[in-house]
Design a protein around this motif. Structure first.
Motif, PDB file in Angstrom:
ATOM      1  N   UNK A  64       0.812  -1.233   0.000  1.00 63.95           N
ATOM      2  CA  UNK A  64       0.000   0.000   0.000  1.00 63.95           C
ATOM      3  C   UNK A  64       0.834   1.267   0.000  1.00 63.95           C
ATOM      4  N   UNK A  65       1.788   1.314  -0.953  1.00 65.63           N
ATOM      5  CA  UNK A  65       2.589   2.530  -1.118  1.00 65.63           C
ATOM      6  C   UNK A  65       1.822   3.508  -1.994  1.00 65.63           C
ATOM      7  N   UNK A  71       6.457   3.534  -8.115  1.00 61.88           N
ATOM      8  CA  UNK A  71       5.160   2.907  -8.399  1.00 61.88           C
ATOM      9  C   UNK A  71       4.227   4.020  -8.843  1.00 61.88           C
ATOM     10  N   UNK A  72       4.064   4.163 -10.173  1.00 65.08           N
ATOM     11  CA  UNK A  72       3.365   5.330 -10.726  1.00 65.08           C
ATOM     12  C   UNK A  72       1.979   5.539 -10.148  1.00 65.08           C
ATOM     13  N   UNK A  73       1.239   4.444  -9.961  1.00 60.34           N
ATOM     14  CA  UNK A  73      -0.118   4.575  -9.427  1.00 60.34           C
ATOM     15  C   UNK A  73      -0.226   3.921  -8.046  1.00 60.34           C
ATOM     16  N   UNK A  74       0.922   3.711  -7.381  1.00 60.18           N
ATOM     17  CA  UNK A  74       0.908   3.120  -6.048  1.00 60.18           C
ATOM     18  C   UNK A  74       0.895   1.599  -6.095  1.00 60.18           C
ATOM     19  N   UNK A  75       0.826   0.998  -4.906  1.00 59.26           N
ATOM     20  CA  UNK A  75       0.761  -0.464  -4.831  1.00 59.26           C
ATOM     21  C   UNK A  75      -0.455  -0.877  -4.016  1.00 59.26           C
ATOM     22  N   UNK A 257      -5.755   3.534   1.716  1.00 61.55           N
ATOM     23  CA  UNK A 257      -5.114   3.568   0.402  1.00 61.55           C
ATOM     24  C   UNK A 257      -6.117   3.950  -0.687  1.00 61.55           C
ATOM     25  N   UNK A 258      -6.549   5.218  -0.697  1.00 62.26           N
ATOM     26  CA  UNK A 258      -7.577   5.618  -1.668  1.00 62.26           C
ATOM     27  C   UNK A 258      -7.151   5.415  -3.121  1.00 62.26           C
ATOM     28  N   UNK A 259      -5.817   5.487  -3.403  1.00 67.63           N
ATOM     29  CA  UNK A 259      -5.378   5.314  -4.801  1.00 67.63           C
ATOM     30  C   UNK A 259      -5.753   3.942  -5.345  1.00 67.63           C
ATOM     31  N   UNK A 260      -5.906   2.978  -4.439  1.00 73.84           N
ATOM     32  CA  UNK A 260      -6.276   1.637  -4.895  1.00 73.84           C
ATOM     33  C   UNK A 260      -7.635   1.628  -5.567  1.00 73.84           C
ATOM     34  N   UNK A 261      -8.560   2.497  -5.117  1.00 71.33           N
ATOM     35  CA  UNK A 261      -9.869   2.516  -5.768  1.00 71.33           C
ATOM     36  C   UNK A 261      -9.983   3.594  -6.839  1.00 71.33           C
ATOM     37  N   UNK A 262      -9.248   4.691  -6.682  1.00 67.08           N
ATOM     38  CA  UNK A 262      -9.419   5.808  -7.618  1.00 67.08           C
ATOM     39  C   UNK A 262      -9.064   5.398  -9.050  1.00 67.08           C
TER      40      UNK A 262
END
Lengths: 292, 314
Positions: A64-65, A71-75, A257-262
């Motif tokens: 969850x980085x 990691x361009x869009x995170x992990x 980790x909001x980027x995971x859903x966005x």
């Protein structure tokens, strides 16, 4: 139509295909749709080249980085690279969209041709079954079928395709009824052409334009449907990435980790928008009678 | 008019029978043996046989179907295979929740869709129309469950404005009930609002180019009156039927919305029973939804006949 093009139209009637293409090209939103679709197709094809990491590779040192230059869009929750997973997710989504529509066409169009062409009891029987299938809402039918077939990507395609088929049957039937009394069909019949030949050579090509429009829009619907099924756990199974299944796990880490859903959701939105724009543009270009 | 309506009702009956057959077959083709699930760990053949007999699972299919339809006609939808609760009660419990959600969503959709459709038609060819069109297409393209997740994140988690999930009955706390369903209803409404906008726009465009509108304009009727009184009244006719049909779509759309916002409604009942292989519930719910859908279709057609003077007097 502007004066210049109507002048040329009256002088030398151009092939309707090129006229439709010219109309399509002038339509800016349609071209935007085509560009979005093309971009996703390229991303999906080149997924293995463009990916920075193995989409399935778990890395517990990078759980969850947030998005970064590494990691361009995170992990995600297992340290997998979201950007790489989304590229492969594009493959799954586009494939489901395309294959489901092909299944829907293969299952729906022949019945529509038969119902419209033969009328009588054949039409009655086909129309009643179509109406009954249409009475069960698309997504509920797809969920029930996917549950029956068991969760997998192939089964999701079948479930979505079969659920979308009755729409094609109804559309084809209506179109056939409209063209079957045209002179060219009557002419072919007078020349002694068989029913099969008339249907395949004369009726089918003339009912194609609305079917192409419907197919494009159904790709959009199918991509959403696949994402919905995967979101419910009835589509592509982990660890393989699909935008819907990524959202399914992401909702558990919404806060941390909001980027995971966005990002996966934005991808679904953009891809579906692209196909919808394309479908609208095609309708304007191919099917002038039908206002959107 | 009555004959037209009667004919329409008669056509709906074979459809309903076919749907019931399909729903019945659905149970037969769904995976897993319900008897295995009920017989417990030992799977004693005698117990399993007893259960098969008890639920008439050994009878030929047509006999089972006839018995099943007979029960339904007596208002008995069977019992949940897991919890033994009558399916009728489950549906009666969940239906008000989804109805409230659907009605709120429809209100949102009407507020968003109809005015924007009118404005898009009146401002044809301007940036306003293009913006409205793009907004409608976006509304149709956005995955509702994703929008739900994002809204929960922003509105509930960060701003603490609205509850993130759950359901409070209207009778318990009126305002809290509305507040809890505000976000889900909005999410559910977007796709419907988009359809309404597009249909209102094209119906208005057609009405605005009609002769009676030109006549009204020539007479010097103020522009807003021409739009609202002359054009809109005629454009609304197809919209009335569309709204009826879209109510059915809302029921289906609720499946995902209820999942995201954990609302104990119809949609969640369907998903849960599919995952639990609770056939009796799946059957009852799908049959109920389909019957409702057919009834709404019928209502839409009848409304169209009643609203349309040309058909009314035929």
């Amino acid at each position: 139509m502007n004066t210049a093009s109507s002048a040329t139209a009256s002088a030398v009637p151009p092939r309707s295909g090129s006229r439709a293409w010219a109309k399509f090209r002038r339509n800016r939103t349609a071209m935007l749709g085509a560009a979005i679709v093309l971009a996703f197709v390229v991303l999906a094809i080149l997924a293995s080249v463009l990916a920075n990491y193995d989409p399935l590779k778990v890395n517990f040192l990078a759980v969850r980085k947030p998005p970064s230059h590494m990691y361009w869009l995170g992990t995600d929750e297992l340290g997998r690279d979201i950007y790489s997973r989304m590229l492969f997710g594009a493959r799954a989504s586009l494939m489901v969209g395309l294959v489901s529509v092909l299944i829907a066409i293969a299952a729906g169009v022949p019945f529509g041709l038969m119902a419209g062409y033969f009328e009588g009891w054949i039409d009655g029987a086909i129309s009643r079954v179509t109406e009954a299938l249409l009475a069960i809402p698309f997504l509920i039918l797809a969920i029930a079928l996917a549950a029956f077939l068991g969760p997998s990507l192939v089964n999701a395609m079948i479930a979505i395709g079969v659920s979308a088929a009755p729409k094609f049957t109804r559309l084809t039937r209506g179109q056939v009824l409209a063209v079957k009394n045209e002179d060219y069909v009557q002419g072919a019949r007078a020349l002694g052409a068989s029913d099969l030949r008339i249907i395949v050579r004369h009726v089918l090509p003339n009912v194609m334009p609305p079917l192409i429009v419907q197919a494009t829009i159904t790709i959009a619907t199918s991509i959403i449907a696949e994402a919905s099924l995967s979101f419910l756990g009835l589509g592509l199974q982990p660890p393989n990435p699909s935008w819907g299944s990524m959202l399914n796990t992401a909702k558990n880490f919404m806060n941390q980790a909001p980027w995971m859903s966005v990002f996966p959701g934005a991808a679904i939105f953009l891809a579906v928008l692209g196909f919808n724009l394309l479908g609208d543009g095609l309708r304007d270009a191919l099917d002038p009678r039908q206002e959107k | 008019m009555l004959r037209l309506i009667l004919r329409r009702v008669l056509v709906a009956i074979p459809t309903l029978i076919l749907v019931s057959m399909m729903v019945f077959m659905l149970q037969k083709i769904l995976p897993g043996d319900p008897v295995l699930a009920m017989a417990g760990e030992e799977r004693d053949p005698a117990v399993m046989n007893y259960l098969r007999e008890k639920y008439h699972l050994n009878d030929p299919l047509p006999v089972q179907y006839a018995a099943w339809v007979g029960q339904i006609l007596h208002g008995d939808l069977g019992k949940s295979l897991r919890t033994d609760v009558p399916v009728k009660k489950l549906i009666a419990d969940k239906l008000p929740v989804t109805t409230q959600l659907s009605v709120m969503a429809m209100i949102f959709a009407l507020i968003l869709g109809i005015p924007s459709g009118i404005i898009a038609a009146v401002r044809k060819g301007t940036a306003v129309e293009m913006g409205a069109n793009m907004a409608a297409l976006s509304g149709m393209s956005i995955p509702s469950f994703w929008l739900g997740i994002i809204l929960i994140l922003v509105v509930s988690v960060h701003w603490h404005l609205l509850p993130a999930s759950g359901y409070v009955p209207l009778s318990e706390d009126f305002w809290l009930s509305l507040k809890t369903l505000l976000m889900p209803a909005f999410v559910l409404s977007l796709a419907i609002a988009a359809y309404l906008m597009r249909h209102t726009r094209s119906a208005m465009l057609e009405a605005l180019s009609a002769d009676y509108v030109r006549t009204a304009r020539a007479k010097g009727v103020p522009a807003y009156k021409v739009v609202l009184r002359h054009a809109l009244r005629n454009a609304l006719m197809p919209i009335v039927t569309l709204v009826t049909l879209l109510l059915g779509e809302l029921l289906a759309g609720a499946v995902l919305t209820e999942q995201v916002f954990t609302i104990p409604g119809f949609g969640k009942l369907i998903v849960d029973s599919v995952f639990n292989r609770d056939y009796a519930v799946v059957q009852g719910v799908v049959l109920c939804v389909a019957a409702g859908f057919i009834a709404l279709n019928l209502l839409a057609d009848v409304l169209y006949i009643v609203v349309n003077p040309r058909l009314r007097h035929s």
